[in-house]
Design a protein around this motif. Structure first.
Motif, short mmCIF file in Angstrom:
data_model
loop_
_atom_site.label_atom_id
_atom_site.label_comp_id
_atom_site.label_asym_id
_atom_site.label_seq_id
_atom_site.Cartn_x
_atom_site.Cartn_y
_atom_site.Cartn_z
N ARG A 96 0.83 -1.21 0.00
CA ARG A 96 0.00 0.00 0.00
C ARG A 96 0.86 1.26 0.00
O ARG A 96 1.78 1.40 0.81
N ILE A 97 0.55 2.15 -0.93
CA ILE A 97 1.24 3.44 -1.04
C ILE A 97 0.24 4.53 -0.75
O ILE A 97 -0.86 4.53 -1.32
N VAL A 98 0.60 5.45 0.14
CA VAL A 98 -0.28 6.59 0.42
C VAL A 98 0.43 7.86 -0.03
O VAL A 98 1.56 8.13 0.36
N LEU A 99 -0.24 8.61 -0.90
CA LEU A 99 0.30 9.89 -1.34
C LEU A 99 -0.47 10.99 -0.60
O LEU A 99 -1.70 11.02 -0.62
N GLN A 100 0.30 11.84 0.04
CA GLN A 100 -0.31 12.84 0.92
C GLN A 100 -1.02 13.93 0.14
O GLN A 100 -0.62 14.27 -0.98
N TYR A 101 -2.08 14.48 0.72
CA TYR A 101 -2.77 15.62 0.12
C TYR A 101 -1.81 16.82 0.08
O TYR A 101 -1.13 17.06 1.07
N PRO A 102 -1.66 17.59 -1.00
CA PRO A 102 -2.35 17.51 -2.29
C PRO A 102 -1.48 16.93 -3.41
O PRO A 102 -1.55 17.40 -4.53
N LEU A 103 -0.66 15.93 -3.09
CA LEU A 103 0.30 15.42 -4.07
C LEU A 103 -0.36 14.88 -5.35
O LEU A 103 0.13 15.13 -6.47
N CYS A 104 -1.48 14.15 -5.21
CA CYS A 104 -2.14 13.61 -6.41
C CYS A 104 -2.67 14.73 -7.31
O CYS A 104 -2.61 14.64 -8.53
N ALA A 105 -3.17 15.79 -6.67
CA ALA A 105 -3.68 16.93 -7.45
C ALA A 105 -2.52 17.57 -8.21
O ALA A 105 -2.66 17.95 -9.38
N GLN A 106 -1.36 17.68 -7.54
CA GLN A 106 -0.19 18.27 -8.20
C GLN A 106 0.27 17.39 -9.37
O GLN A 106 0.61 17.89 -10.44
N LEU A 107 0.24 16.08 -9.15
CA LEU A 107 0.65 15.15 -10.21
C LEU A 107 -0.34 15.21 -11.39
O LEU A 107 0.08 15.22 -12.56
N MET A 108 -1.63 15.30 -11.11
CA MET A 108 -2.62 15.42 -12.18
C MET A 108 -2.39 16.70 -12.98
O MET A 108 -2.45 16.70 -14.20
N ASP A 109 -2.12 17.79 -12.26
CA ASP A 109 -1.88 19.07 -12.94
C ASP A 109 -0.65 18.98 -13.84
O ASP A 109 -0.64 19.50 -14.95
N TYR A 110 0.38 18.33 -13.34
CA TYR A 110 1.62 18.16 -14.11
C TYR A 110 1.33 17.37 -15.40
O TYR A 110 1.75 17.76 -16.49
N LEU A 111 0.60 16.28 -15.27
CA LEU A 111 0.32 15.43 -16.43
C LEU A 111 -0.65 16.10 -17.40
O LEU A 111 -0.56 15.91 -18.61
N ASP A 112 -1.56 16.92 -16.86
CA ASP A 112 -2.52 17.62 -17.72
C ASP A 112 -1.84 18.67 -18.58
O ASP A 112 -2.24 18.91 -19.72
N ASP A 113 -0.84 19.35 -18.00
CA ASP A 113 -0.19 20.44 -18.73
C ASP A 113 1.31 20.47 -18.39
O ASP A 113 1.77 21.32 -17.61
N PRO A 114 2.09 19.55 -18.98
CA PRO A 114 3.50 19.41 -18.60
C PRO A 114 4.36 20.62 -18.97
O PRO A 114 5.47 20.76 -18.47
N HIS A 115 3.83 21.48 -19.86
CA HIS A 115 4.63 22.64 -20.28
C HIS A 115 4.52 23.79 -19.30
O HIS A 115 5.30 24.72 -19.34
N ASN A 116 3.50 23.74 -18.47
CA ASN A 116 3.22 24.86 -17.59
C ASN A 116 3.11 24.33 -16.16
O ASN A 116 2.03 24.02 -15.69
N VAL A 117 4.26 24.19 -15.50
CA VAL A 117 4.27 23.41 -14.27
C VAL A 117 5.08 24.11 -13.18
O VAL A 117 6.07 24.78 -13.46
N THR A 118 4.64 23.96 -11.92
CA THR A 118 5.38 24.54 -10.80
C THR A 118 6.40 23.52 -10.29
O THR A 118 6.32 22.33 -10.62
N LYS A 119 7.31 24.00 -9.44
CA LYS A 119 8.33 23.10 -8.89
C LYS A 119 7.68 22.00 -8.04
O LYS A 119 8.08 20.84 -8.08
N ARG A 120 6.65 22.33 -7.27
CA ARG A 120 5.97 21.35 -6.43
C ARG A 120 5.31 20.26 -7.30
O ARG A 120 5.32 19.10 -6.97
N GLU A 121 4.70 20.71 -8.41
CA GLU A 121 4.04 19.75 -9.30
C GLU A 121 5.07 18.78 -9.89
O GLU A 121 4.83 17.59 -9.97
N LYS A 122 6.23 19.31 -10.30
CA LYS A 122 7.29 18.44 -10.84
C LYS A 122 7.76 17.44 -9.81
O LYS A 122 8.03 16.29 -10.10
N TYR A 123 7.87 17.91 -8.56
CA TYR A 123 8.39 17.06 -7.48
C TYR A 123 7.48 15.87 -7.20
O TYR A 123 7.92 14.84 -6.70
N SER A 124 6.18 15.99 -7.56
CA SER A 124 5.23 14.91 -7.25
C SER A 124 5.62 13.59 -7.92
O SER A 124 5.35 12.53 -7.37
#
Ligand SMILES: [Zn+2]
Length: 207
Positions: A96-124
């Motif tokens: 079991r892997i638990v990803l802390q809030y809001p890591l999944c949201a950051q990862l979704m944002d990164y995958l949705d728009d990889p060209h326009n990404v914050t450092k936190r989103e990349k770190y996810s």
């Protein structure tokens, strides 16, 4: 919680249909609003549920075990999570892997728009890959992080990032933040003792 509100709206609609009377225009409007609310409240849980399934299937494939479960913590989950201060945690025994809030949201944002990404989103991405390396059976944090770095490019592509972005962001992490990371080790470098010499390693072809 949102699912419960959505189900409550569905129940109100159901109750209207059970009333044995002709619908007035007001009833029809009321039902349309309820159906829209039910869909609205269900949207976010369904989106997360699908994303968790996607991350679970990928982790299962990478770690080569079938009992993997990736869970995205909601803010409410985080209150009851004893390890709420870390970005993610994994239990080798259960998969079991638990990803802390809001890591999944950051990862979704990164995958949705990889060209326009914050450092936190990349770190996810590195957090996700790091936890997947744990459920392969590795407990040592430095080795886990190094295995994750070497697979960061490949997993980035499997997550759906364009190859050049997955490569560039993986190398940037290795050369940048990793060098100051608590899990940094000089043994984690091309040709050093933690180099697994993977054919598609992040650092193949790196300057
Ligand atoms: Zn770890």
């Amino acid at each position: 919680m949102l699912v419960l509100i959505s189900l409550f709206c569905c129940w109100l609609v159901f109750r209207e249909f059970r009333k044995e009377k002709a619908f007035t225009n007001f009833d029809r409007g009321y039902i349309v609003v309820l159906v829209m609310l039910a869909m609205l409240f269900a949207w976010s849980p369904i989106r997360y549920w699908r994303f968790e399934s996607f991350l679970t299937n990928l982790a299962s494939q990478i770690a080569n075990r079938s009992d993997v479960e990736v869970h995205c913590n909601t803010p409410v989950d985080a209150i009851f999570d004893n390890a709420a201060t870390v970005a993610g945690h994994a239990t080798i025994e259960t998969g079991r892997i638990v990803l802390q809030y809001p890591l999944c949201a950051q990862l979704m944002d990164y995958l949705d728009d990889p060209h326009n990404v914050t450092k936190r989103e990349k770190y996810s991405v590195i957090v996700y890959v790091h936890e997947v390396m744990h459920i392969r059976g590795e407990r040592n944090e430095q080795r886990t992080e190094c295995q994750a770095i070497q697979r960061l490019f490949r997993v980035g592509m499997l997550l759906g990032l364009p190859a050049h972005i997955a490569k560039q962001d993986a190398i940037t992490y290795f050369k940048g933040d990793f060098q100051k990371h608590p899990y940094f080790s000089t043994a984690c470098a091309p040709g050093a003792s933690m180099d697994e010499r993977l054919p598609d390693s992040t650092w193949v072809g790196m300057d």
